[in-house]
Scaffold this motif. Structure first.
Motif, PDB file in Angstrom:
ATOM      1  N   LEU A 172      -6.883  -4.586   4.672  1.00  8.61           N
ATOM      2  CA  LEU A 172      -5.960  -3.622   4.088  1.00  8.61           C
ATOM      3  C   LEU A 172      -6.469  -2.200   4.306  1.00  8.61           C
ATOM      4  CD1 LEU A 172      -3.283  -4.039   2.606  1.00  8.61           C
ATOM      5  CD2 LEU A 172      -4.520  -3.917   0.446  1.00  8.61           C
ATOM      6  N   LYS A 219       0.821  -1.206   0.000  1.00 17.13           N
ATOM      7  CA  LYS A 219       0.000   0.000   0.000  1.00 17.13           C
ATOM      8  C   LYS A 219       0.859   1.263   0.000  1.00 17.13           C
ATOM      9  CE  LYS A 219      -4.120   1.788   2.318  1.00 17.13           C
ATOM     10  NZ  LYS A 219      -5.088   1.546   3.432  1.00 17.13           N
ATOM     11  N   LEU A 252      -6.539  -0.476  -3.680  1.00 12.77           N
ATOM     12  CA  LEU A 252      -5.980  -0.076  -2.393  1.00 12.77           C
ATOM     13  C   LEU A 252      -4.469  -0.022  -2.341  1.00 12.77           C
ATOM     14  CD1 LEU A 252      -8.299  -2.164  -0.012  1.00 12.77           C
ATOM     15  CD2 LEU A 252      -8.584   0.202  -0.760  1.00 12.77           C
ATOM     16  N   VAL A 253      -3.777  -0.543  -3.355  1.00 17.13           N
ATOM     17  CA  VAL A 253      -2.313  -0.583  -3.300  1.00 17.13           C
ATOM     18  C   VAL A 253      -1.708   0.272  -4.409  1.00 17.13           C
ATOM     19  CG1 VAL A 253      -2.322  -2.887  -2.262  1.00 17.13           C
ATOM     20  CG2 VAL A 253      -2.151  -2.653  -4.740  1.00 17.13           C
TER      21      VAL A 253
END
Length: 340
Positions: free
Chosen positions: A198, A153, A221-222
């Motif tokens: 996450l 992330k 999300l990353v």
């Protein structure tokens, strides 16, 4: 397995015809963890269900329960064994230590892509190398994901030193062994739980093939990806033994014709296609991707990956699995045959 009343039977009854001569439909309940709208569900599991229904002339129907709605991912194999599900599809790595020889396929350097890995895994089963691990169910087909990479992330990972102390989700003991060797802190959880974890900062990153990055929306999300092919996931589609044995010989033949290498290769092809799409998705959103082309020959990565592999094989030997290295070498030897 339950009996379903078909529209044909209802129509026959309404017309005053005897329905005792009409075959009742057997409904097989299939459990898996992928979302219902996913390509994996539609092009593998729904396609398999459609084939079964077509070839049985409607005498076998398949009721699909996606997204862990019938059984949790880490309990799905036992759900098939115990009859909670008639058919279950799950990753062997979710049941730690349950399929030790199977998980050898997941070691670094074995799987180049999902099609090749699926052929290797199905061959090991068909040729008896790992079949004893599935004596309590009726295996339909096996396949693998493509190589799993490391996705983070907030931390850009280029070298093993960058992984030190990072909490990285691991899909199995084998992957956890590799991550530990590389300095990360492995965190175990099923795939459907990753997104929320996450989001909440429970993990710094994860280990996933590109396919799953898209299917489970983790690309959202990353920001950083390290393509170091250190692991691949093994997957089994299996059936409750009693449910299979209770079928007529003709219906067993229908199941048998939709089992084995053909469906291993169908599944592998779908996963390869999704790997390409997942990577393209990350590129289009501007993520940073680093690639380690040949990790087993790379001076930074090779010692760690080879160490992790050796530790895993030694653990199997300590458990009395004296053929662990033989199975590992067999998996490697199948690479050329399975690449053609």
């Amino acid at each position: 397995m339950k009996r379903a009343v078909s529209p044909l039977m209802i129509a026959a009854s309404a017309a005053g015809l005897s329905i005792t001569s009409l075959a009742e439909a057997d409904t097989l309940r299939m459990s898996h963890l992928w979302p219902s709208g996913s390509t994996v569900n539609q092009e593998i599991y729904q396609a398999w269900a459609d084939r079964i229904e077509q070839e049985s002339d409607g005498q076998l129907q398949v009721e699909i329960y996606p997204s862990q709605t019938l059984s949790k991912a880490d309990q799905s194999y036992e759900a098939a064994v115990n009859g909670i599900a008639d058919v279950a599809v799950t990753l062997q790595g979710y049941t730690a230590g349950r399929f030790p020889l199977t998980e050898i396929v997941q070691l670094p350097g074995v799987v180049k892509d999902a099609s090749q890995g699926s052929c290797i895994l199905q061959s090991l089963y068909d040729e008896g190398d790992i079949a004893a691990e599935y004596d309590d169910s009726h295996v339909l087909f096996m396949f693998t994901t493509g190589p799993a990479y490391i996705h983070t992330k907030a931390t850009e990972v280029k070298s093993p030193e960058d992984l030190a102390g990072l909490r990285i989700r691991r899909p199995s003991d084998v992957a956890g062994e590799m991550l530990s060797s590389m300095g990360a802190h492995p965190v175990g959880m099923p795939a459907p739980d990753i997104y929320t974890s996450l989001q909440r900062g429970v993990m710094d990153g994860l280990s996933f093939p590109w396919e799953a990055m898209s299917v489970f929306r983790i690309n959202e999300l990353v920001n950083y990806h390290l393509q170091v092919p250190y692991y691949a996931g093994a997957i089994v589609a299996t059936m409750n033994k009693s449910a299979y044995e209770q079928l007529s010989p003709d219906m067993q033949a229908v199941i048998d014709r939709s089992s084995g290498m053909e469906w291993a290769q169908i599944a592998g092809g779908v996963f390869d296609q999704l790997d390409r799409q997942g990577r393209q998705e990350a590129l289009e959103q501007g993520d940073v991707i680093h690639t380690v082309e040949n990790p087993l020959d790379d001076p930074e990565w090779a010692p760690l990956l080879k160490q992790g592999t050796n530790i895993y094989l030694e653990r199997l030997e300590e458990r009395g699995l004296d053929n662990a290295r033989e199975v590992y070498q067999k998996a490697l030897s199948l690479q050329e045959r399975c690449s053609s």
